[in-house]
Write an enzyme that holds these catalytic residues in place. Structure first.
Site, PDB file in Angstrom:
ATOM      1  N   GLU A 175      80.720  13.261  62.932  1.00  0.00           N
ATOM      2  CA  GLU A 175      82.004  12.745  63.437  1.00  0.00           C
ATOM      3  C   GLU A 175      82.885  13.845  64.012  1.00  0.00           C
ATOM      4  O   GLU A 175      83.651  14.465  63.279  1.00  0.00           O
ATOM      5  CB  GLU A 175      82.775  12.011  62.315  1.00  0.00           C
ATOM      6  N   LYS A 217      79.628   9.534  65.381  1.00  0.00           N
ATOM      7  CA  LYS A 217      80.873   8.772  65.183  1.00  0.00           C
ATOM      8  C   LYS A 217      82.001   9.456  65.937  1.00  0.00           C
ATOM      9  O   LYS A 217      82.651  10.357  65.404  1.00  0.00           O
ATOM     10  CB  LYS A 217      81.209   8.689  63.681  1.00  0.00           C
TER      11      LYS A 217
HETATM   12  P1  13P Z   1      89.775   5.128  61.425  1.00  0.00           P
HETATM   13  O1  13P Z   1      88.923   4.029  62.003  1.00  0.00           O
HETATM   14  O2  13P Z   1      90.970   4.628  60.665  1.00  0.00           O
HETATM   15  O3  13P Z   1      90.068   6.207  62.428  1.00  0.00           O
HETATM   16  O4  13P Z   1      88.902   5.801  60.287  1.00  0.00           O
HETATM   17  C1  13P Z   1      87.589   6.089  60.527  1.00  0.00           C
HETATM   18  C2  13P Z   1      87.227   7.319  59.793  1.00  0.00           C
HETATM   19  O5  13P Z   1      86.326   7.309  58.983  1.00  0.00           O
HETATM   20  C3  13P Z   1      87.963   8.557  60.106  1.00  0.00           C
HETATM   21  O6  13P Z   1      87.314   9.635  59.502  1.00  0.00           O
END
Ligand code: 13P
Length: 339
Positions: A175, A217
């Site tokens: 991510e 992600k």
């Molecule tokens: P949000 O969809 O609220 O951005 O959270 C996703 C997430 O896991 C952020 O690390």
């Protein structure tokens, strides 16, 4: 296909996406503060219990990302959360980073920590039932930032984490989040996201991460939240898809977007518009925190008497995002919410 590839593919199965319920103690406290609930171990447990026991959610939710405290907690009937999810065919996952800290010699930029001792922690999480993991890097856009130093340092850490995760038999969800705070244009978001993905996939390849056994992600490519004349749904969808086509190998089974502070309905509409433009080389899905939880948290408000309405609100968002997986969502469907 080995187990990791199977898990990665199951997480992006048609019509389904991931619930991110891995808020750290600090973040969940902020969410609870916003509706005036005290954050205690038991209130956090009760809230997650409500989400995880929602009847029908498993039709739209393939996996749930847990936090270290949550993976050790149990539902109201005493079943450990990972077992409770597994019994519904939902794959338990775990956030393994230790948060973003200030990056040395780089004012305004962050580096995510958590690599020390990670191999041992991963092995414990596997024992506790996790089958996938998540690590979030935070990239900030602003005057002269992000620096190449920040991008490559975070990419290097993401790849080290991903390689260790695969070694432990866990699918890494990589991510790199480019924050959308600020008044920058959608072109700036495109450029920063592009530079970020270039660094991330270079490091992943150099560190021998198997693309077939991971998920990405990322943020969507949006105008900054404070920008004037913000891009509409179609432009967001087109630029996001164009950006990812340039950087994400087709071997990666799926891209699971974060919502990152978009309204619930924007997050659903954007995903829907991208899928309506398909087919794409990878599945395009969701791994939303706030965009799946916000209405449920509000409806619940910390009161056991409101569990059914909290669950209805969560189920509704899960269903809407499930429809967005195939471009079958439309905003008119929102009018059918059981309030
Ligand atoms: P949000 O969809 O609220 O951005 O959270 C996703 C997430 O896991 C952020 O690390």
């Amino acid at each position: 296909m080995n187990d990791l590839e199977q898990t990665a593919r199951a997480l992006v199965a048609p019509g389904k996406g991931i619930l991110a319920a891995d808020e750290s103690d600090g973040t969940i406290k902020k969410r609870f503060d916003s509706i005036g609930i005290e954050s205690t171990e038991d209130s956090r447990r009760a809230y997650r219990d409500m989400l995880f026991t929602t009847d029908g959610a498993a039709d739209h939710i393939s996996g749930v990302i847990l936090y270290d405290e949550t993976i050790r907690q149990s539902g109201h009937d005493g079943t450990p959360f990972p077992k409770l999810l597994e019994a519904q065919g939902v794959i338990p996952g775990i956030k393994v980073d230790k948060g973003a800290k200030d990056l040395a010699n780089a004012p305004g930029e962050k580096i995510t920590e958590g690599l020390d001792g990670l191999r041992e922690r991963l092995s414990e999480y596997f024992q506790l039932g996790a089958r996938f993991t998540k690590w979030r890097a935070v990239i900030t856009s602003g005057d002269g930032i992000p620096s190449e130093y920040c991008l490559w340092t975070n990419a290097h850490a993401l790849a080290r984490y991903a390689a260790l995760s695969q070694e432990a038999g866990l699918v890494p969800i990589v991510e790199p989040e480019v924050l959308m705070d600020g008044d920058h244009s959608i072109e700036t978001s495109f450029d920063v996201t592009s530079r970020t993905l270039h660094a991330v996939f270079t490091e992943l390849r150099d560190q021998r991460v198997h693309f077939e056994q991971m998920l990405l992600k990322p943020n969507m490519v949006l105008s900054g939240y404070d920008a004037s004349g913000r891009a509409g749904v179609q432009e967001v969808a087109e630029l996001t898809v164009r950006c990812f086509r340039r950087h994400v190998p087709a071997a990666v089974p799926g891209i699971v977007f974060l919502s990152g502070g978009q309204t619930d309905e924007d997050a659903t509409s954007h995903l829907n518009a991208m899928n309506a433009m398909g087919p794409h080389p990878w599945e395009l899905s969701f791994s939303y925190g706030r965009a799946l939880q916000a209405p449920a948290l509000k409806a619940w408000a910390g009161d056991a008497a409101n569990v059914a309405s909290g669950q209805a609100a969560y189920l509704h968002r899960a269903k809407m995002n499930g429809l967005a997986r195939s471009g079958s969502y439309s905003p008119e469907l929102e009018e059918h919410v059981a309030a």
